[in-house]
Design a protein around this motif. Structure first.
Motif, PDB file in Angstrom:
ATOM      1  N   PHE A 145      52.890  37.339  44.870  1.00  0.00           N
ATOM      2  CA  PHE A 145      51.809  38.685  45.413  1.00  0.00           C
ATOM      3  C   PHE A 145      50.460  38.158  45.817  1.00  0.00           C
ATOM      4  N   GLN A 146      50.223  38.346  47.003  1.00  0.00           N
ATOM      5  CA  GLN A 146      48.802  37.440  47.408  1.00  0.00           C
ATOM      6  C   GLN A 146      47.759  38.426  46.883  1.00  0.00           C
ATOM      7  N   ASP A 147      47.885  39.579  47.091  1.00  0.00           N
ATOM      8  CA  ASP A 147      46.573  40.170  46.579  1.00  0.00           C
ATOM      9  C   ASP A 147      46.369  40.205  45.010  1.00  0.00           C
ATOM     10  N   LYS A 150      47.144  37.485  43.480  1.00  0.00           N
ATOM     11  CA  LYS A 150      46.526  36.148  43.322  1.00  0.00           C
ATOM     12  C   LYS A 150      44.904  35.987  43.508  1.00  0.00           C
ATOM     13  N   LEU A 151      44.424  36.797  44.462  1.00  0.00           N
ATOM     14  CA  LEU A 151      43.351  37.129  44.871  1.00  0.00           C
ATOM     15  C   LEU A 151      42.540  37.697  43.913  1.00  0.00           C
ATOM     16  N   LEU A 152      43.187  38.550  43.352  1.00  0.00           N
ATOM     17  CA  LEU A 152      42.448  39.447  42.080  1.00  0.00           C
ATOM     18  C   LEU A 152      42.224  38.483  40.878  1.00  0.00           C
ATOM     19  N   SER A 153      43.411  37.702  40.774  1.00  0.00           N
ATOM     20  CA  SER A 153      43.178  36.733  39.406  1.00  0.00           C
ATOM     21  C   SER A 153      42.166  35.613  39.861  1.00  0.00           C
ATOM     22  N   GLU A 154      42.003  35.199  40.983  1.00  0.00           N
ATOM     23  CA  GLU A 154      40.567  34.356  41.287  1.00  0.00           C
ATOM     24  C   GLU A 154      39.356  35.088  41.172  1.00  0.00           C
ATOM     25  N   CYS A 155      39.189  36.180  41.332  1.00  0.00           N
ATOM     26  CA  CYS A 155      37.998  37.056  41.081  1.00  0.00           C
ATOM     27  C   CYS A 155      37.897  37.180  39.712  1.00  0.00           C
ATOM     28  N   ILE A 156      38.907  37.461  39.132  1.00  0.00           N
ATOM     29  CA  ILE A 156      38.506  37.628  37.662  1.00  0.00           C
ATOM     30  C   ILE A 156      38.282  36.545  36.945  1.00  0.00           C
ATOM     31  N   ASP A 157      38.720  35.218  37.267  1.00  0.00           N
ATOM     32  CA  ASP A 157      38.243  33.876  36.871  1.00  0.00           C
ATOM     33  C   ASP A 157      36.818  33.529  37.333  1.00  0.00           C
ATOM     34  N   GLN A 158      36.451  34.097  38.571  1.00  0.00           N
ATOM     35  CA  GLN A 158      35.259  33.965  38.852  1.00  0.00           C
ATOM     36  C   GLN A 158      33.941  34.947  38.141  1.00  0.00           C
ATOM     37  N   TYR A 159      34.324  35.989  37.916  1.00  0.00           N
ATOM     38  CA  TYR A 159      33.196  36.987  37.555  1.00  0.00           C
ATOM     39  C   TYR A 159      33.268  37.367  36.370  1.00  0.00           C
ATOM     40  N   GLN A 160      34.344  36.849  35.582  1.00  0.00           N
ATOM     41  CA  GLN A 160      34.211  37.206  33.983  1.00  0.00           C
ATOM     42  C   GLN A 160      33.217  35.999  33.490  1.00  0.00           C
ATOM     43  N   PRO A 161      32.693  36.178  32.164  1.00  0.00           N
ATOM     44  CA  PRO A 161      32.560  37.578  31.383  1.00  0.00           C
ATOM     45  C   PRO A 161      31.312  38.445  32.028  1.00  0.00           C
ATOM     46  N   THR A 162      30.765  38.231  33.029  1.00  0.00           N
ATOM     47  CA  THR A 162      29.645  39.221  33.401  1.00  0.00           C
ATOM     48  C   THR A 162      30.166  40.232  33.721  1.00  0.00           C
ATOM     49  N   PHE A 163      31.266  40.687  34.165  1.00  0.00           N
ATOM     50  CA  PHE A 163      32.201  41.917  34.347  1.00  0.00           C
ATOM     51  C   PHE A 163      33.538  41.925  33.584  1.00  0.00           C
ATOM     52  N   SER A 164      33.906  42.801  32.938  1.00  0.00           N
ATOM     53  CA  SER A 164      34.943  42.969  32.520  1.00  0.00           C
ATOM     54  C   SER A 164      36.317  42.897  33.393  1.00  0.00           C
ATOM     55  N   VAL A 165      37.442  42.598  32.785  1.00  0.00           N
ATOM     56  CA  VAL A 165      38.631  42.695  33.862  1.00  0.00           C
ATOM     57  C   VAL A 165      38.894  43.921  34.515  1.00  0.00           C
ATOM     58  N   PHE A 219      37.152  45.781  43.232  1.00  0.00           N
ATOM     59  CA  PHE A 219      37.990  45.141  44.290  1.00  0.00           C
ATOM     60  C   PHE A 219      39.380  45.890  44.973  1.00  0.00           C
ATOM     61  N   TYR A 220      39.488  47.020  44.191  1.00  0.00           N
ATOM     62  CA  TYR A 220      40.633  47.886  44.610  1.00  0.00           C
ATOM     63  C   TYR A 220      40.423  48.596  45.982  1.00  0.00           C
ATOM     64  N   LYS A 221      41.348  48.477  46.668  1.00  0.00           N
ATOM     65  CA  LYS A 221      41.473  49.110  48.210  1.00  0.00           C
ATOM     66  C   LYS A 221      41.867  50.559  47.779  1.00  0.00           C
ATOM     67  N   HIS A 222      41.099  51.575  47.911  1.00  0.00           N
ATOM     68  CA  HIS A 222      41.340  52.879  47.295  1.00  0.00           C
ATOM     69  C   HIS A 222      42.555  53.344  48.207  1.00  0.00           C
ATOM     70  N   SER A 223      43.242  54.168  47.432  1.00  0.00           N
ATOM     71  CA  SER A 223      44.467  54.776  48.092  1.00  0.00           C
ATOM     72  C   SER A 223      44.429  56.380  47.556  1.00  0.00           C
ATOM     73  N   THR A 225      51.745  47.553  43.791  1.00  0.00           N
ATOM     74  CA  THR A 225      51.243  48.121  45.149  1.00  0.00           C
ATOM     75  C   THR A 225      49.685  48.070  45.013  1.00  0.00           C
ATOM     76  N   TYR A 226      49.203  47.187  44.157  1.00  0.00           N
ATOM     77  CA  TYR A 226      47.751  46.817  44.276  1.00  0.00           C
ATOM     78  C   TYR A 226      47.066  46.054  45.394  1.00  0.00           C
ATOM     79  N   LYS A 227      46.137  46.629  46.259  1.00  0.00           N
ATOM     80  CA  LYS A 227      45.824  45.988  47.512  1.00  0.00           C
ATOM     81  C   LYS A 227      44.153  45.642  47.154  1.00  0.00           C
ATOM     82  N   ILE A 228      43.934  44.179  47.466  1.00  0.00           N
ATOM     83  CA  ILE A 228      42.487  44.062  47.190  1.00  0.00           C
ATOM     84  C   ILE A 228      41.755  44.179  48.513  1.00  0.00           C
ATOM     85  N   ASP A 229      40.455  44.514  48.384  1.00  0.00           N
ATOM     86  CA  ASP A 229      39.463  44.881  49.559  1.00  0.00           C
ATOM     87  C   ASP A 229      38.295  43.976  49.093  1.00  0.00           C
ATOM     88  N   LEU A 230      38.173  42.692  49.731  1.00  0.00           N
ATOM     89  CA  LEU A 230      37.115  41.872  49.406  1.00  0.00           C
ATOM     90  C   LEU A 230      35.852  42.233  49.844  1.00  0.00           C
TER      91      LEU A 230
END
Length: 199
Positions: free
Chosen positions: A113-115, A117-132, A139-143, A156-161
């Motif tokens: 699920f590509q969204d 995978k991208l979310l996982s990359e964001c978490i790796d990049q921005y932790q621990p400055t921000f919590s999970v 980064f959630y594309k609001h619904s 069904t999580y969609k990422i909005d970079l």
């Protein structure tokens, strides 16, 4: 799924394997399980299926019990199920032990699920400055149909970079100007989210 009517036992630990879809090992839970097994033995057998490709028993329920028994060098009790499907693992984990947010991300990421995978990359990049949880919300594309936690669990999580990067930079800049770490927390992320969506 059909299961055998017998409980097998073995000390051949190498004949087992973990599944990519499973949740991460919780060290605290593992310690408790190991202590319990050491005191009263392995009460519940682990649930497995035979992986024809790897010629090993895949563990889809009981990975903590497996590691506990292995640590104690005892014989592992296990049951083999037939007709295993990936979704069986998700259903078992939800019932046996509530899946954590990071477990859901891992579950869907390894299923390409590509969204996620991208979310996982964001978490790796921005932790621990921000919590999970803050990063996920950021980064959630609001619904209108689901909250970000509901969407995350349903797959069904969609990422909005673009959205996420705006919120991220706003939070970091606010923190740099004020030195107030609250700008890195969820309450301000919600405020900046509302501001972004109204623009």
């Amino acid at each position: 799924m059909k299961k055998e009517n017998i409980i097998r036992e073995t000390k051949d630990y190498n004949s087992f394997e973990f599944i990519d879809y499973n949740r991460n090992i919780n060290q605290g839970h593992l310690k408790n399980i190991t202590n319990s097994i050491n005191q009263i033995g392995q009460i519940n057998p682990i649930s497995t299926f035979w992986n024809k490709k790897t010629k090993k028993y895949g563990i889809y329920d009981g990975q903590h019990r497996f590691l506990g028994v292995k640590t104690l060098q005892k014989a592992i009790k296990f049951i083999v199920y037939e007709d295993y499907k990936d979704d069986d693992l998700r259903d078992v984990n939800v019932v046996v032990k509530k899946l954590q947010i990071t477990d859901w991300i891992k579950y869907y990421s390894v299923r390409n699920f590509q969204d996620y995978k991208l979310l996982s990359e964001c978490i790796d990049q921005y932790q621990p400055t921000f919590s999970v949880s803050v990063i996920i919300q950021m980064f959630y594309k609001h619904s209108n149909n689901f909250t970000y936690t509901q969407a995350l669990r349903k797959g069904t999580y969609k990422i909005d970079l673009e959205h996420g990067n705006f919120i991220l930079k706003t939070c970091l800049r606010s923190y740099e100007l004020t030195g107030n770490k609250d700008f890195l927390k969820q309450v301000y992320v919600r405020c900046f989210n509302k501001f972004y969506l109204q623009c």
